[in-house]
Design an enzyme around this catalytic site. Structure first.
Site, PDB file in Angstrom:
ATOM      1  N   ARG A  76       0.967  -1.253  -0.076  1.00 17.28           N
ATOM      2  CA  ARG A  76       0.112   0.075   0.067  1.00 17.28           C
ATOM      3  C   ARG A  76       0.895   1.332   0.143  1.00 17.28           C
ATOM      4  O   ARG A  76       0.596   2.321  -0.709  1.00 17.28           O
ATOM      5  CB  ARG A  76      -0.900   0.103   1.191  1.00 17.28           C
ATOM      6  CG  ARG A  76      -2.035  -1.296   1.152  1.00 17.28           C
ATOM      7  CD  ARG A  76      -2.898  -1.054   2.263  1.00 17.28           C
ATOM      8  NE  ARG A  76      -3.991  -1.897   2.539  1.00 17.28           N
ATOM      9  CZ  ARG A  76      -4.690  -2.176   3.352  1.00 17.28           C
ATOM     10  NH1 ARG A  76      -4.797  -1.011   4.296  1.00 17.28           N
ATOM     11  NH2 ARG A  76      -5.567  -2.987   3.464  1.00 17.28           N
ATOM     12  N   ASP A  80     -16.015   8.021  10.352  1.00 11.94           N
ATOM     13  CA  ASP A  80     -14.720   7.184  10.104  1.00 11.94           C
ATOM     14  C   ASP A  80     -13.530   8.342   9.916  1.00 11.94           C
ATOM     15  O   ASP A  80     -13.453   9.486   9.605  1.00 11.94           O
ATOM     16  CB  ASP A  80     -14.774   6.341   8.819  1.00 11.94           C
ATOM     17  CG  ASP A  80     -13.800   5.023   8.843  1.00 11.94           C
ATOM     18  OD1 ASP A  80     -14.416   4.151   9.189  1.00 11.94           O
ATOM     19  OD2 ASP A  80     -12.650   5.189   8.832  1.00 11.94           O
TER      20      ASP A  80
END
Ligand SMILES: C[S@@+](CC[C@H](N)C(=O)[O-])C[C@H]1O[C@@H](n2cnc3c(N)ncnc32)[C@H](O)[C@@H]1O
Length: 266
Positions: free
Chosen positions: A32, A139
């Site tokens: 990532r 979030d």
């Protein structure tokens, strides 16, 4: 990415998000973050670490977005939604009859399937028409909050939605997508929020969903968070947690009332 690089990245991730990255995540994190390095034309992880170590670095948000795990689905752990429909909402309709107000928080809502599932259950109660019911969905990952607020999904993601709730979706056959109806969407407010930071809202909430979020936190971070959930919940407020999570040895402020379902006791 050397082991020393990974250890530093783990520390930064922990400080910023509370997420404890275990060693077996090294390959995933490498994959990532390599994308971020390429995007930023950085030669190596030392330079990337230098960048994210700067205070108020513009890369912090992308770093956080890259390390979160956002797996979710509509009506995940369906027994929670059955309990909400058969026990919790009918009770709140009695106890909150005076105010006609219900407040629900989906903390760690990822791409929105959780708060939309809650909103569909709420919308199925015609007797709640005229009530002030609101769902706050938050979030830490700004990408997922943006996606959630659109309310548009690939049609295959909607396959897990029980038939009774499919009426809350519009099907776009041409693009093989579904869109959540505005009347369901409008009861949800989406906001980015790091659970470790100060919360701008005062509550009190009747219900909190915080599912499959604390699994990445150590015991101390969990204890502090559940203490704050107890503070912001109403007396006897309901808390739903993820299937592999437990409050055992973490806090005594909730009592278990079903599989991964709790009630505030103090
Ligand atoms: C696996 S998803 C769970 C989604 C949904 N609650 C469910 O159970 O399907 C976990 C979410 O928690 C969020 N998260 C992790 N650490 C967080 C923090 N410190 N503050 C807020 N959200 C966080 C992640 O960004 C991710 O979207």
């Amino acid at each position: 990415m050397t082991d020393a690089n990974f250890n530093t990245i783990k520390q930064i991730a922990y400080q910023l998000t509370g997420i404890s990255l275990s060693d077996h995540k090294k390959n995933m994190i490498y994959g990532r973050l390599s994308r971020r390095l390429r995007k930023l034309c950085l030669p190596d992880f030392n330079s990337y670490i230098q960048l994210i170590s700067e205070s108020e670095s513009p890369e912090t948000t992308d770093f956080i977005n890259a390390i979160t795990t956002n797996l979710t689905s509509f009506f995940r752990e369906e027994h929670h939604f059955n309990h909400l429909r058969t026990e919790v909402l009918p009770r709140l309709m009695r106890t909150n009859m005076g105010s006609k107000r219900i407040r629900i928080w989906s903390a760690g809502c990822s791409t929105g399937e959780e708060p939309y599932s809650i909103a569909m259950v709420v919308s199925s109660f015609s007797s709640l028409a005229g009530w002030d019911v609101k769902i706050l969905a938050t979030d830490l990952d700004t990408n997922v909050v943006r996606k959630a607020s659109q309310g548009i999904y690939n049609a295959e993601r909607a396959e897990g939605i029980p038939n009774d709730y499919r009426k809350y979706l519009q099907y776009d056959k041409q693009n093989d997508r579904v869109r959540v109806h505005d009347r369901v969407k409008k009861i949800i407010t989406f906001k980015p929020l790091n659970l470790l930071h100060t919360w701008p809202m005062k509550g009190p909430f009747d219900i909190i969903f915080c599912r499959n979020v604390v699994i990445y936190f150590d015991a101390e971070t969990q204890r502090k968070l559940f203490d704050r959930y107890a503070d912001i919940l109403k007396p006897e407020g309901d808390l739903f947690i993820g299937h592999s999570e437990s409050l055992h040895n973490i806090t005594r402020r909730f009592s278990l009332c079903g599989r991964t379902m709790y009630k505030k006791v103090s």
